[in-house]
Design an enzyme around this catalytic site. Structure first.
Site, PDB file in Angstrom:
ATOM      1  N   LYS A  73       0.837  -1.201   0.000  1.00  0.00           N
ATOM      2  CA  LYS A  73       0.000   0.000   0.000  1.00  0.00           C
ATOM      3  C   LYS A  73       0.871   1.250   0.000  1.00  0.00           C
ATOM      4  O   LYS A  73       1.896   1.300   0.688  1.00  0.00           O
ATOM      5  CB  LYS A  73      -0.905  -0.020   1.243  1.00  0.00           C
ATOM      6  CG  LYS A  73      -1.950   1.084   1.301  1.00  0.00           C
ATOM      7  CD  LYS A  73      -2.830   0.904   2.541  1.00  0.00           C
ATOM      8  CE  LYS A  73      -3.936   1.938   2.616  1.00  0.00           C
ATOM      9  NZ  LYS A  73      -4.790   1.751   3.819  1.00  0.00           N
ATOM     10  N   SER A 125      -9.649   1.521   2.749  1.00  0.00           N
ATOM     11  CA  SER A 125      -8.860   2.357   1.883  1.00  0.00           C
ATOM     12  C   SER A 125      -7.782   1.612   1.101  1.00  0.00           C
ATOM     13  O   SER A 125      -7.233   2.137   0.156  1.00  0.00           O
ATOM     14  CB  SER A 125      -8.197   3.451   2.723  1.00  0.00           C
ATOM     15  OG  SER A 125      -7.315   2.875   3.667  1.00  0.00           O
ATOM     16  N   SER A 162      -9.776  -0.944   6.885  1.00  0.00           N
ATOM     17  CA  SER A 162      -9.203  -0.777   5.545  1.00  0.00           C
ATOM     18  C   SER A 162      -8.478  -1.995   4.988  1.00  0.00           C
ATOM     19  O   SER A 162      -8.093  -1.986   3.823  1.00  0.00           O
ATOM     20  CB  SER A 162      -8.242   0.402   5.524  1.00  0.00           C
ATOM     21  OG  SER A 162      -8.981   1.593   5.383  1.00  0.00           O
TER      22      SER A 162
HETATM   23  N1  GLN Z   1     -13.099   3.535   6.129  1.00  0.00           N
HETATM   24  C1  GLN Z   1     -12.559   3.957   7.380  1.00  0.00           C
HETATM   25  C2  GLN Z   1     -12.202   5.427   7.298  1.00  0.00           C
HETATM   26  O1  GLN Z   1     -12.530   6.015   6.341  1.00  0.00           O
HETATM   27  C3  GLN Z   1     -11.366   3.133   7.746  1.00  0.00           C
HETATM   28  C4  GLN Z   1     -10.146   3.534   7.033  1.00  0.00           C
HETATM   29  C5  GLN Z   1      -8.950   2.741   7.423  1.00  0.00           C
HETATM   30  O2  GLN Z   1      -9.053   1.707   8.049  1.00  0.00           O
HETATM   31  N2  GLN Z   1      -7.805   3.272   7.078  1.00  0.00           N
HETATM   32  O3  GLN Z   1     -11.615   5.991   8.181  1.00  0.00           O
END
Ligand code: GLN
Length: 490
Positions: free
Chosen positions: A79, A154, A178
């Site tokens: 990532k 994400s 994410s």
């Molecule tokens: N979807 C969640 C957010 O927008 C989690 C994101 C993540 O785990 N980085 O914060």
């Protein structure tokens, strides 16, 4: 013969036995990425040259008869919020355009020491803020099962490229889901380790009390192989713990004798019908393997989303203060009469996307004098209560099961205009981060329109072994993880 082993194991064993060279496996991965990128857009950078050099080193080591690491010759994608020396690292943000880290994150050092071949950086929501990868400054990634659908987020790029079988494994980061949510949307395995299990050194911080790095793979056993490589104490991260992590051994049990799985029935009511069916079938499978399934209560769990969005944004507003146009990446074009303050303001205004700005404002607000007690402090109190709820439940059961997400993948564009709807996609995942527990998402079904469905298991602190045991037992008895999107073969 139907190959049930994971792609990490297959690649690693082929290299170890001399059936394939690391170079040929790496070339195949790079070819698949090149073929799929026009459809998926899963990568922000492909480091072909570096990858081939790493692969050649593995082949040379084998030729010399040197001992090979546990990931020797296995291509891995990373990532783009994890620092890679000499390879651009943007976290999906324009504000880091052009940033090339002078050092590797600890997880990168550990992957390299294990012989893994890092093929490139994957697309993500800007600073990992999002659930669809649509918040990337470099455009969205598509779901390999349906290019019109989101891969989740994400860590969408990391999930999409493993689901498309271009690479056997990838790394993501999980602050509120994410890793697990995109794993569910893409039909693969995603593991969020216990907070402190994996060093965060070199991970561009989003919310430091919640962030963890973890693997995407096609099997639970593969996830354990990667986790064992990246886990462990690191002097560069004071929150990393010295917990022995031979998690992979747990994969060999293949049964659930003596294990109790708790299901918070009231919490999961109202999910999509296909998700509900797939989840019920997964519970039946574990029961058939010897597990006992019981209903549990998880007091306060319905407050997890607001608590998460208060704490995560508060921490983000502080972490993102460092992007000021001076030290990293993007700086606004200025005229001689502009002040330093204008430089900060314009660089941040032009460099950050809308969702990141929304969260910086929200986080600044909840930390500000007069509101701190009402929001931030209150959220921390509920977080403590939630920790108690999980501790009480996990005193009576070994695992807690829920669907990973309330629905299968949504369409690209479907939720971008409605942040609250987007936030609700995390309803089942954010709690594990708030309380620090490890959790895994396993592919457990398909919707009528052939979109994958994931099931989530949460375990006690440091008990990734039981997640992997339950995952490996389930995957020995089910075929969902063997299904591949058409694009994988194209
Ligand atoms: N979807 C969640 C957010 O927008 C989690 C994101 C993540 O785990 N980085 O914060």
């Amino acid at each position: 013969m139907n190959e049930r082993r994971g792609h990490v194991e297959v690649a690693r064993d082929a290299v170890a036995r001399g059936e394939r060279t690391a170079e040929s496996i790496t070339r195949a991965a790079l070819d698949a990425i090149a073929r799929q990128e026009p459809s998926l857009a899963a990568f922000t950078a492909v480091s072909a040259e570096q990858a081939l050099t790493q692969a050649a080193a593995v082949d040379a080591a084998r030729a010399r008869g040197a001992a090979l690491g546990p990931l020797a010759g296995v291509p891995v994608a990373v990532k783009d919020n994890i620092c890679t020396k000499g390879v651009p690292t943007t976290a999906g943000s324009k504000i880091l355009a052009g940033f090339v880290p002078p050092y590797n994150a600890t997880v990168i050092e550990r992957l390299a020491a294990a012989g893994a071949v890092i093929v490139g950086k994957t697309n993500c929501d800007e600073f990992a803020m999002g659930s669809s990868t649509e918040n990337s400054a470099f455009g969205p990634t598509a779901n390999p099962w349906s290019l019109a659908h989101a891969p989740g987020g994400s860590s969408g790029g990391s999930a999409a490229t493993v689901a498309a079988r271009a690479v056997p494994a990838s790394l993501g980061s999980d602050t509120g889901g994410s890793i697990r949510q995109p794993a569910a949307f893409c039909g693969i395995v995603g593991l969020k380790p216990t907070y402190g299990r994996v060093s965060r050194y070199g991970l561009l911080a989003y919310a430091s009390s919640l962030d963890q790095i973890g693997p995407f793979t096609t099997t639970a056993e593969d996830a354990a192989i990667v986790l064992d490589v990246i886990a462990g104490r690191d002097p560069h991260d004071a929150t990393s713990a010295d917990q022995p992590a031979p998690v992979v051994d747990a994969a060999t049990t293949r049964d659930m004798q003596g294990l109790r799985i708790g299901v918070p029935r009231a919490f999961i009511e109202g999910v999509d019908a296909a998700v509900e069916r797939a989840f019920a079938a997964a519970l039946d499978a574990w029961r058939a393997l010897g597990a006992t399934i019981v209903d549990i209560a998880l007091p306060n769990v319905s407050l997890a989303i607001p608590v998460y969005y208060l704490i995560a944004t508060a921490e983000a507003s502080s972490n993102l203060a460092r992007y000021d146009g001076v030290r990293y990446g993007y700086r606004a074009t200025l005229s001689p009469q502009d002040t330093l303050r204008t430089m900060y303001e314009r660089s941040r205004d032009e460099g950050f996307g809308a969702e990141v700005k929304r969260r910086i404002m929200l986080g600044t607000y909840v930390l500000s004098a007069g509101y701190y007690d009402a929001y931030y402090l209150k959220a921390q109190q509920v977080r403590a209560a939630l920790r108690d709820s999980y501790a009480a439940a996990l005193a009576t059961v070994d695992l807690i099961a829920t669907p990973t997400t309330p629905t299968p993948a949504f369409r690209l564009g479907e939720k971008v205009a409605d942040p609250l709807q987007m936030y609700l996609a995390d309803i089942f995942t954010v709690s594990a981060n708030l309380v620090g527990l490890p959790a895994i998402s396993l592919p457990c079904g398909m919707s009528p329109d052939r979109l994958p469905i994931g099931c989530q298991l949460t375990a006690r602190m440091w008990d990734e072994a039981t997640l992997v045991r339950a995952g490996a037992a389930y995957q020995a008895a089910s075929d969902w993880h063997l299904m591949t999107p058409a694009l994988a073969g194209a």
